[in-house]
Each structure stands twice: as structure tokens, then as C-alpha cells.
Design an enzyme around this catalytic site. Structure first.
Site, PDB file in Angstrom:
ATOM      1  N   GLU A  47       0.834  -1.195   0.000  1.00  0.00           N
ATOM      2  CA  GLU A  47       0.000   0.000   0.000  1.00  0.00           C
ATOM      3  C   GLU A  47       0.879   1.259   0.000  1.00  0.00           C
ATOM      4  OE1 GLU A  47      -3.406   1.811   3.092  1.00  0.00           O
ATOM      5  OE2 GLU A  47      -2.258   0.002   3.590  1.00  0.00           O
ATOM      6  N   LYS A 118      -9.302   2.368  -2.070  1.00  0.00           N
ATOM      7  CA  LYS A 118      -9.573   1.791  -0.752  1.00  0.00           C
ATOM      8  C   LYS A 118     -10.929   2.259  -0.227  1.00  0.00           C
ATOM      9  CE  LYS A 118      -7.230   1.134   3.717  1.00  0.00           C
ATOM     10  NZ  LYS A 118      -5.994   1.460   4.464  1.00  0.00           N
ATOM     11  N   CYS A 151      -5.479  -3.238   2.670  1.00  0.00           N
ATOM     12  CA  CYS A 151      -5.303  -3.201   4.123  1.00  0.00           C
ATOM     13  C   CYS A 151      -6.607  -3.377   4.907  1.00  0.00           C
ATOM     14  CB  CYS A 151      -4.571  -1.917   4.508  1.00  0.00           C
ATOM     15  SG  CYS A 151      -3.777  -1.985   6.136  1.00  0.00           S
TER      16      CYS A 151
END
Length: 289
Positions: A47, A118, A151
Site C-alpha cells: 500500500e 480503498k 489493508c
């Protein structure tokens, strides 16, 4: 290459330096070249691996952001994907107008594949980024169908399920895992447990590439891993502190042809969609499973 053919997946565990974008990208390209030399056909990087993670302020984040796919970072990854004939999934600080997104760029040998933004923001990310607005897309590649998460998205079963129901064979996860509250020292990191659980419950491979190091007093956990559709690791967890590349050879067609647990049970088929909405209320068109 057909979906029935085995492929080699690599997760690159590296230590980006905050603000050192040019050096970070150069390091990523070195690692991609190494992975390609070892036969990797799908490469996942961490990330925000071009910018670093712990921004001091929005101004810093904005200065490090760039458009996707027209920014220099994505262009460099596109060239690497073309040169090495592979697919790259890598975290990038994306700018779209005045909006910032914690994104992943997907680069293939034939060019730009897509962008994932995300969906679930963690901690101070909420100060800098907009929540992802592209949903959970699934892309068709030469080796199979692929989705992406970043994540904290992995803390939500819906992420895995939406990918699986749209036909994803593998979920690629650029990540920057951090310690969880009350984590006992002698147990597997929570992120690994959740990754294995999501893979098992959805009969889907997962390739998660984490970073290492400490950035502005924030430690990161490493422990990158590649998980089978059964939920058991094929490679990793990697070191908690060192840069590394982990590899696994896998057959993506197994994710759909071998998902039966016994004579009676197959988790995706056994869902009680008479009791809950098949697509979790998203309105996404049903995929195949």
C-alpha cells in the site's frame, strides 16, 4: 495462457520511505525485475509504496499524489509490466482533481488494467483521503479473474464476498498492516488470520504484500503471505522486519473447481439467500460462483 494453467505469484515486501517517491519507485522496479527473473507472472506490492504512509498533513499527501494512470509512477509500472510480461498490483497515492485516494494501480503487459480505491479508511487516512468510490471491481486477466483490496478492507467479510460473487479467483492486497490492540505476542498477527479466513470462506486465493519498517513512530508488521483458496498459507508469513519477496505457484482454476468441503457443503452455494440479500444490498450484478 489459460485460467487452467498454473501461475507464479510474488508478493514484494519492501520499506518505502515517506516523501522519497522517486527512490521508492526505483526500489519497486528493482524488486519487480527480481521477481520477474524468478518467473513471477503476477506481482503485488505494498500500500502507498510510492509515497510512504504516515503523512504529516494533507498538503504533504497532496504534494506526493499523482493521477492514475497518467502519473509517472503508474507509467513506470506500466512499462515494467510490458517489459516483463506480467501483471503488477501496487499501492499509489492517487490524485483526482482536488480529491485524494488511497489506491492501487493495476498494470498489465498490454497496458493499464484498472484502479482500485480503498473503501474502508484507517485512522488518520480519514484526514487525507476520500473513501473509495469504485466498489469492488473484478478484472479479467490472461490467467484468471482478479480483484483488489487494500489493508483495512480485509477486516470486512463483505470485501471478500463481493469479489467472490463477481467471479474473482484471487484477491490481491497491497497493505500496510499495523499492530492491533491487545494482540498477544505469541499469536499470528490478526491480519494474517483475517486473510486466511476470507480466503477459506470464499474459496479464493489471496496475495497480500505488506511493508516493513517504522515510519514517524508507526511500526509496520511485515508478515506478507499468499494464501490458498483453502485458507492455508502457500507462502509466508514473511519476516516481520526485513524486505523480502515470497512466491507461490498456484492454479487459479482450483478456486472454483475444488471449493467443495465435503459431500454436502460448499460455502458459496450454501448461503441462505432466502434470509439475506445475495449481493449484500450493493446492487452489483451477480457474478458466477
Amino acid at each position: 495462457m489459460h485460467a487452467e494453467s498454473p501461475i507464479k505469484v510474488a508478493c514484494i515486501q519492501m520499506e518505502p520511505k515517506i516523501g522519497e517517491k522517486q527512490a521508492n519507485v526505483a526500489r519497486s522496479l528493482e524488486k519487480i525485475t527480481e521477481a520477474a527473473a524468478n518467473g513471477a507472472q503476477l506481482v503485488v506490492l505494498p500500500e502507498l509504496c510510492n509515497s510512504g504512509y504516515v503523512f504529516a498533513c494533507r498538503r504533504e499527501a497532496f504534494a506526493l499524489a499523482e493521477p492514475v494512470p497518467d502519473g509517472p509512477t503508474t507509467k513506470a509500472w506500466l512499462e515494467a509490466a510490458r517489459r516483463h510480461d506480467l501483471v503488477i498490483v501496487a499501492g499509489v497515492c492517487e490524485r483526482a482533481g482536488d480529491a485524494l485516494y488511497n489506491s492501487a494501480a493495476i498494470a498489465g503487459p498490454d497496458g493499464y488494467v484498472g484502479t482500485y480505491r480503498k473503501v474502508h479508511l484507517w485512522g488518520s487516512e480519514n484526514l487525507f483521503f476520500e473513501p473509495g468510490d469504485l466498489g469492488v471491481p473484478v478484472w479479467k486477466t490472461k490467467f484468471g479473474r482478479m480483484a483488489v483490496a487494500i489493508c483495512y478492507d480485509g477486516w470486512f467479510p463483505e470485501t471478500y464476498r463481493l469479489a467472490a460473487l463477481q467471479g474473482a479467483d484471487i484477491l490481491c492486497v497491497p497493505t500496510n498492516w499495523v499492530p492491533m490492540p491487545d494482540q498477544p505476542a505469541n499469536t499470528m498477527v490478526m491480519a494474517n488470520i483475517l486473510t486466511m479466513s476470507g480466503a477459506h470462506s470464499n474459496s479464493m486465493y489471496v496475495a497480500a504484500a505488506d511493508r516493513v519498517g517504522v515510519e514517524r513512530n508507526q511500526p509496520f508488521l511485515g508478515s506478507s503471505l499468499i494464501v490458498s483458496h483453502t485458507g492455508f498459507p502457500l507462502a509466508g508469513p514473511a519476516s516481520k522486519s526485513d524486505e523480502d519477496i515470497i512466491y507461490a505457484e498456484l492454479n487459479l482454476s482450483d478456486a472454483r473447481s475444488k471449493r467443495v468441503l465435503n459431500s454436502f457443503n460448499q460455502p458459496l452455494r450454501d448461503r441462505r439467500i432466502d434470509l439475506y440479500d445475495e449481493m449484500l444490498g450493493t446492487g452489483i450484478k451477480r457474478g458466477w460462483y
